[in-house]
Design a protein around this motif. Structure first.
Motif, PDB file in Angstrom:
ATOM      1  N   ALA A 284       0.851  -1.194   0.000  1.00  0.00           N
ATOM      2  CA  ALA A 284       0.000   0.000   0.000  1.00  0.00           C
ATOM      3  C   ALA A 284       0.882   1.237   0.000  1.00  0.00           C
ATOM      4  CB  ALA A 284      -0.904   0.011   1.239  1.00  0.00           C
ATOM      5  N   LEU A 285       0.390   2.286  -0.648  1.00  0.00           N
ATOM      6  CA  LEU A 285       1.126   3.541  -0.726  1.00  0.00           C
ATOM      7  C   LEU A 285       0.211   4.660  -0.224  1.00  0.00           C
ATOM      8  CD1 LEU A 285       3.923   4.441  -1.903  1.00  0.00           C
ATOM      9  CD2 LEU A 285       2.642   5.234  -3.891  1.00  0.00           C
ATOM     10  N   ILE A 286       0.657   5.329   0.839  1.00  0.00           N
ATOM     11  CA  ILE A 286      -0.158   6.396   1.431  1.00  0.00           C
ATOM     12  C   ILE A 286       0.602   7.710   1.273  1.00  0.00           C
ATOM     13  CG2 ILE A 286      -1.167   7.269   3.580  1.00  0.00           C
ATOM     14  CD1 ILE A 286      -1.354   4.296   4.490  1.00  0.00           C
ATOM     15  N   VAL A 287       0.004   8.662   0.553  1.00  0.00           N
ATOM     16  CA  VAL A 287       0.633   9.969   0.334  1.00  0.00           C
ATOM     17  C   VAL A 287      -0.290  11.018   0.931  1.00  0.00           C
ATOM     18  CG1 VAL A 287       1.615  11.535  -1.383  1.00  0.00           C
ATOM     19  CG2 VAL A 287       1.446   9.090  -1.905  1.00  0.00           C
ATOM     20  N   ASP A 288       0.267  11.899   1.747  1.00  0.00           N
ATOM     21  CA  ASP A 288      -0.600  12.904   2.356  1.00  0.00           C
ATOM     22  C   ASP A 288       0.245  13.989   2.980  1.00  0.00           C
ATOM     23  OD1 ASP A 288      -3.092  14.037   3.221  1.00  0.00           O
ATOM     24  OD2 ASP A 288      -3.861  11.979   3.238  1.00  0.00           O
ATOM     25  N   PRO A 343       7.974   7.047   6.765  1.00  0.00           N
ATOM     26  CA  PRO A 343       7.693   7.973   5.676  1.00  0.00           C
ATOM     27  C   PRO A 343       8.946   8.687   5.162  1.00  0.00           C
ATOM     28  CG  PRO A 343       7.081   8.991   7.762  1.00  0.00           C
ATOM     29  CD  PRO A 343       7.529   7.601   8.081  1.00  0.00           C
ATOM     30  N   VAL A 344       8.906   8.952   3.841  1.00  0.00           N
ATOM     31  CA  VAL A 344       9.904   9.819   3.221  1.00  0.00           C
ATOM     32  C   VAL A 344       9.154  11.032   2.672  1.00  0.00           C
ATOM     33  CG1 VAL A 344      11.442   7.915   2.602  1.00  0.00           C
ATOM     34  CG2 VAL A 344       9.697   8.653   0.959  1.00  0.00           C
ATOM     35  N   PHE A 349      10.615  10.680  -2.677  1.00  0.00           N
ATOM     36  CA  PHE A 349       9.912   9.586  -3.346  1.00  0.00           C
ATOM     37  C   PHE A 349       9.839   9.825  -4.854  1.00  0.00           C
ATOM     38  CE2 PHE A 349       5.919   7.644  -4.851  1.00  0.00           C
ATOM     39  CZ  PHE A 349       6.163   6.323  -4.524  1.00  0.00           C
ATOM     40  N   LEU A 350       9.396  11.011  -5.252  1.00  0.00           N
ATOM     41  CA  LEU A 350       9.217  11.274  -6.685  1.00  0.00           C
ATOM     42  C   LEU A 350      10.563  11.349  -7.409  1.00  0.00           C
ATOM     43  CD1 LEU A 350       6.276  13.859  -6.629  1.00  0.00           C
ATOM     44  CD2 LEU A 350       6.164  11.420  -7.183  1.00  0.00           C
ATOM     45  N   ARG A 351      11.578  11.884  -6.730  1.00  0.00           N
ATOM     46  CA  ARG A 351      12.899  11.942  -7.378  1.00  0.00           C
ATOM     47  C   ARG A 351      13.446  10.544  -7.582  1.00  0.00           C
ATOM     48  NH1 ARG A 351      16.249  16.929  -4.736  1.00  0.00           N
ATOM     49  NH2 ARG A 351      15.269  18.577  -5.970  1.00  0.00           N
ATOM     50  N   GLU A 352      13.326   9.691  -6.567  1.00  0.00           N
ATOM     51  CA  GLU A 352      13.845   8.320  -6.723  1.00  0.00           C
ATOM     52  C   GLU A 352      13.108   7.571  -7.819  1.00  0.00           C
ATOM     53  OE1 GLU A 352      14.589   5.663  -3.436  1.00  0.00           O
ATOM     54  OE2 GLU A 352      15.298   7.355  -2.239  1.00  0.00           O
ATOM     55  N   LEU A 353      11.846   7.908  -8.008  1.00  0.00           N
ATOM     56  CA  LEU A 353      11.089   7.254  -9.080  1.00  0.00           C
ATOM     57  C   LEU A 353      11.389   7.861 -10.448  1.00  0.00           C
ATOM     58  CD1 LEU A 353       9.641   5.687  -6.873  1.00  0.00           C
ATOM     59  CD2 LEU A 353       7.488   6.220  -7.977  1.00  0.00           C
ATOM     60  N   LEU A 395       4.307   6.966   2.688  1.00  0.00           N
ATOM     61  CA  LEU A 395       4.504   5.794   3.549  1.00  0.00           C
ATOM     62  C   LEU A 395       4.073   4.567   2.757  1.00  0.00           C
ATOM     63  CD1 LEU A 395       4.972   5.166   6.738  1.00  0.00           C
ATOM     64  CD2 LEU A 395       2.498   4.885   6.791  1.00  0.00           C
ATOM     65  N   ALA A 396       4.882   3.502   2.819  1.00  0.00           N
ATOM     66  CA  ALA A 396       4.436   2.253   2.185  1.00  0.00           C
ATOM     67  C   ALA A 396       4.250   1.194   3.258  1.00  0.00           C
ATOM     68  CB  ALA A 396       5.454   1.784   1.153  1.00  0.00           C
ATOM     69  N   LEU A 397       3.250   0.359   3.064  1.00  0.00           N
ATOM     70  CA  LEU A 397       3.012  -0.800   3.921  1.00  0.00           C
ATOM     71  C   LEU A 397       3.124  -2.012   3.009  1.00  0.00           C
ATOM     72  CD1 LEU A 397      -0.319   0.420   5.594  1.00  0.00           C
ATOM     73  CD2 LEU A 397       2.032   1.018   6.215  1.00  0.00           C
ATOM     74  N   ALA A 398       3.687  -3.100   3.525  1.00  0.00           N
ATOM     75  CA  ALA A 398       3.860  -4.247   2.637  1.00  0.00           C
ATOM     76  C   ALA A 398       3.744  -5.555   3.396  1.00  0.00           C
ATOM     77  CB  ALA A 398       5.216  -4.175   1.942  1.00  0.00           C
ATOM     78  N   ASP A 399       3.364  -6.566   2.651  1.00  0.00           N
ATOM     79  CA  ASP A 399       3.491  -7.940   3.106  1.00  0.00           C
ATOM     80  C   ASP A 399       4.977  -8.137   3.465  1.00  0.00           C
ATOM     81  OD1 ASP A 399       3.830 -10.664   3.245  1.00  0.00           O
ATOM     82  OD2 ASP A 399       2.990 -11.088   1.258  1.00  0.00           O
TER      83      ASP A 399
END
Ligand code: SAH
Length: 409
Positions: A284-288, A343-344, A349-353, A395-399
């Motif tokens: 999951a990706l949470i941006v806020d 969180p970053v 986040f956008l620069r790394e992508l 923030l990312a949440l993951a298995d």
């Protein structure tokens, strides 16, 4: 109509230690735009909105309601709520969000989702769930970008969680020819519990109902909305302290002074997301906009007709939102067994992508409109009052079985 008749007076309840100040960059208010024609004269009068009349009826019967209930009604009332009947985004709306600023935002999130799917082992079926899709712009840009990953696109079914009927219609139009099956749901609970999933939420958590408590001599008291002696809606404190509240407070806050305010949201949704990721696989990706660590202070804000408003005025006609406490989200997800990344900052986040490379590509093709792309890049990644780069966090949440995900260093 009975008056509130208990607790601190409205003035006393407004005295708080404001350690976090919402800035105009929060919610990207379009302060410079003029109000749409014909709306100017309504500002400043005391015309009661239909929702205020309903809230007054509720208070008359049940007594004062928590700030969280007021926020839930103001935003989510099915007929008179802020989102129910309007499209608040863009140049004529109250605020603008990242996907409405540039197609690059949704495109990069689409590519992030494709990378997450790869990490999941490339399952033949995957649900792409978006919470609060607004106009559907982010998901449309994401689906277009993942044409470079045809196996992922082939495996996808999209689930949109949206309560507003006006925005659902808008999303249907945006996605009419997207080429991927799309279903709408009123809550995550309605999304079937099978298949691995990838969840996206941009500027969704800031709109979820938020509680406030104020530290007084007698303990922490929940902040309520009642009716004051002057018959206006007023903030006041519940007469009884919340039992064991200090034990619930994050340890990093230390001892709060009298007048301090603490804001919190229910953990139920993030716990549900994390539980699904652990059980079925996914990320999951949470941006806020919000703060990386829990903090004291008041961040609830109202924005309407392009300017900040009083949070109690014109309920249903102004947007209410508040900072997201990313530490609280991350802790709840970890308790449910998920791995937490970040969180970053949105900038990192956008620069790394690869947003800069993408912007350069678009600029080459854009000719005379290259400056617009440059301005969008700056708005999404820069700090300062007009930039979203630092105030917004990801923030990312993951298995826990998943390996590295892009964007988090
Ligand atoms: N993600 C979009 C819109 C953000 S605004 C963007 O970035 O542009 C918040 C969105 O969440 C709106 O679509 C609103 O209607 C929806 N929403 C708000 N509260 C909700 C709730 N409790 N359940 C489902 N959707 C909700």
């Amino acid at each position: 109509m009975r008056s509130i008749g208990y607790g601190a007076s409205s003035d006393a309840s407004r005295v708080g230690v404001k350690l976090i100040h919402p800035t105009p960059a929060a919610r990207n208010m379009l302060a410079a735009d003029p109000p749409p024609p014909g709306e100017g004269e309504e500002r400043g009068d005391f015309r009661m909105t239909p929702l205020e009349a309903e809230i007054r009826r509720i208070i008359a019967v049940d007594g004062p309601i928590p700030v969280a209930q007021f926020m839930a009604l103001a935003l989510g009332h099915p007929v008179h709520g802020y989102y129910a009947a309007r499209d608040p985004f863009g140049a004529r709306g109250d605020f603008i969000t990242a996907p409405e600023i540039s197609q690059m935002f949704g495109e990069l999130i689409g590519l992030w989702a494709a990378a997450a799917w790869n990490e999941m082992g490339g399952p033949g079926r995957v649900r792409l769930v978006e919470l609060g899709p607004g106009r559907g712009t982010l998901i449309a840009d994401a689906l277009r970008a993942v044409k470079v990953a045809p196996d992922f696109r082939e495996a996808l079914a999209v689930d949109l969680v949206e309560t507003s009927s006006a925005l659902r219609q808008r999303q249907q139009t945006t996605l009419a020819h997207c080429g991927v099956p799309v279903c709408w749901h009123a809550s995550l609970a309605e999304v079937p519990e099978k298949d691995p999933l990838i969840v996206i939420a941009n500027e969704f958590f800031d709109a979820l109902p938020m509680h406030q408590a104020v530290r007084a001599e007698s303990g922490w008291h929940e902040r309520m909305v009642g009716i004051g002696d002057d018959e206006k809606l007023v903030l006041a404190l519940h007469p009884d302290p919340i039992l064991n509240f200090p034990a619930m407070l994050p340890a990093n806050l230390g001892t709060a002074p009298i007048g301090a305010i603490f804001e919190w949201r229910s953990d139920a949704l993030v716990t549900d997301i994390a539980g699904r990721l652990v059980e079925h696989g996914g990320a999951a990706l949470i941006v806020d906009y919000g703060h990386a660590g829990s903090a004291l202070g008041e961040t609830l804000q109202a924005v309407g007709s392009h300017s900040f408003a009083d949070v109690l005025e014109r309920p249903g006609e102004v947007d209410l939102s508040a900072h997201v406490d990313f530490a609280a989200l991350g802790n709840a997800a970890m308790r449910a067994g998920a791995r937490v990344l970040g969180p970053v900052t949105q900038r990192q986040f956008l620069r790394e992508l690869g947003i800069e490379t993408r912007a350069a590509m678009l600029e080459t093709a854009a000719g005379a409109r290259a400056a617009e792309i440059d301005a969008a890049l700056a708005r999404l990644t820069e700090a300062g009052p007009r930039g979203m780069g630092e105030l917004f966090k990801v923030l990312a949440l993951a298995d826990p079985k998943l390996g590295a995900l892009p964007g988090f260093g």
